[in-house]
Design a protein around this motif. Structure first.
Motif, PDB file in Angstrom:
ATOM      1  N   THR A   1       4.204  -6.839  -0.077  1.00 50.61           N
ATOM      2  CA  THR A   1       3.898  -5.819   0.863  1.00 50.61           C
ATOM      3  C   THR A   1       2.914  -4.955   0.335  1.00 50.61           C
ATOM      4  O   THR A   1       1.798  -4.272   0.790  1.00 50.61           O
TER       5      THR A   1
ATOM      6  N   ILE B   1       4.284   2.981  -1.573  1.00 49.14           N
ATOM      7  CA  ILE B   1       4.511   1.536  -1.153  1.00 49.14           C
ATOM      8  C   ILE B   1       5.386   1.055  -2.155  1.00 49.14           C
ATOM      9  O   ILE B   1       5.118   0.602  -3.265  1.00 49.14           O
TER      10      ILE B   1
ATOM     11  N   ILE C   1       2.505  -3.211   9.173  1.00 48.79           N
ATOM     12  CA  ILE C   1       2.383  -2.168   8.182  1.00 48.79           C
ATOM     13  C   ILE C   1       1.569  -0.756   8.483  1.00 48.79           C
ATOM     14  O   ILE C   1       2.171   0.060   8.046  1.00 48.79           O
TER      15      ILE C   1
ATOM     16  N   GLY D   1       8.752  -3.962   2.099  1.00 47.31           N
ATOM     17  CA  GLY D   1       9.175  -5.143   2.539  1.00 47.31           C
ATOM     18  C   GLY D   1      10.527  -5.547   2.711  1.00 47.31           C
ATOM     19  O   GLY D   1      11.368  -5.061   2.126  1.00 47.31           O
ATOM     20  N   LYS D   2      10.750  -6.732   3.659  1.00 50.88           N
ATOM     21  CA  LYS D   2      12.043  -6.916   3.720  1.00 50.88           C
ATOM     22  C   LYS D   2      12.812  -7.787   2.616  1.00 50.88           C
ATOM     23  O   LYS D   2      14.082  -7.434   2.557  1.00 50.88           O
TER      24      LYS D   2
ATOM     25  N   GLU E   1      -0.606  -6.588   0.873  1.00 50.54           N
ATOM     26  CA  GLU E   1      -1.116  -6.385   2.137  1.00 50.54           C
ATOM     27  C   GLU E   1      -1.600  -5.201   2.394  1.00 50.54           C
ATOM     28  O   GLU E   1      -2.800  -4.900   3.096  1.00 50.54           O
ATOM     29  N   HIS E   2      -1.115  -4.019   1.909  1.00 45.38           N
ATOM     30  CA  HIS E   2      -1.668  -2.521   1.920  1.00 45.38           C
ATOM     31  C   HIS E   2      -3.011  -2.482   1.171  1.00 45.38           C
ATOM     32  O   HIS E   2      -3.935  -2.017   1.962  1.00 45.38           O
TER      33      HIS E   2
ATOM     34  N   VAL F   1       9.292  -2.758   6.503  1.00 48.03           N
ATOM     35  CA  VAL F   1       8.590  -3.632   7.506  1.00 48.03           C
ATOM     36  C   VAL F   1       9.135  -4.963   7.720  1.00 48.03           C
ATOM     37  O   VAL F   1       9.489  -5.783   6.935  1.00 48.03           O
ATOM     38  N   THR F   2       9.764  -5.203   9.009  1.00 46.81           N
ATOM     39  CA  THR F   2      10.556  -6.455   9.159  1.00 46.81           C
ATOM     40  C   THR F   2      10.382  -6.961  10.435  1.00 46.81           C
ATOM     41  O   THR F   2       9.843  -6.225  11.381  1.00 46.81           O
TER      42      THR F   2
END
Length: 206
Positions: free
Chosen positions: A146, A140, A122, A75-76, A149-150, A99-100
């Motif tokens: 993040t 990941i 994602i 993630g960002k 989320e996955h 991911v941004t």
């Protein structure tokens, strides 16, 4: 594409993987959480921290995690923190998909790490990471949001936790917000060392 999608993190006994504030990363509490990994020979060599270091099961697990990883997704928030702290030769040595919402050209670092910035979610990032990884696994990398989320999207095959004998009290919980109605876990392995306990689980739909 035969590789798995996995994550591997260090977690405190009360369930936290990072402090709430980015400013506290690399602080005393975070260093205590991660203290098992810094003496390991492979970790020291990979980050060019000097020769020597411990060898044993902890070191083997650090090396095996690195060797199985053909690409990473992050993630960002994690990227922003790492951009400030990673050495010039970033420690991944593979493609990394961030991911941004920020549009940015790929950022190539010495040693084989190239950061690619993915603006449409994602699944797209994971598809690109799978393609880049080939028959190796996709990690990941984090951060916690993040990973979650996955996990909630059913995209994780397996995960490992290095359970560290420290208490955080507050911060970012690994499973805060997990959709427990969708996630079932199967124990794969439990390996105690003198520093942490390594727990590995396969993930199945509930």
């Amino acid at each position: 594409m035969a590789g798995k999608v996995f994550f591997s993190v260090t977690m405190s006994l009360d369930g936290f993987i990072a402090p709430e504030s980015l400013g506290d990363l690399m602080g005393q509490q975070w260093m205590e959480l991660q203290q098992w990994i810094f003496p390991q020979r492979f970790f020291r060599e990979n980050l060019k921290l000097g020769e020597g270091g411990e060898e044993g099961r902890d070191n083997d697990i650090v090396r095996e995690t690195f060797e199985r990883t053909g690409a990473s997704v992050m993630g960002k928030r994690m990227f922003d923190a790492g951009e400030q702290m990673w050495p010039e030769e970033a420690p991944f040595h593979t493609p990394v998909f961030v991911v941004t919402h920020t549009k940015r050209d790929p950022w190539e670092r010495p040693g084989g790490t190239t950061f690619h910035f993915v603006n449409d979610g994602i699944e797209t990032a994971l598809d690109q990471a799978r393609e880049a990884a080939g028959d190796r696994d996709v990690r990941i990398a984090g951060g916690g949001a993040t990973i979650l989320e996955h996990l909630n999207a059913g995209l994780i095959d397996e995960f490992s936790i290095a359970l560290s004998p420290v208490l955080f009290g507050s911060g970012i919980r690994l499973f805060d917000g997990v959709d427990a109605s969708r996630v079932a876990l199967e124990p794969v392995r439990s390996e105690p060392s003198s520093r942490v306990t390594h727990l590995t689980y396969a993930v199945h739909p509930r």
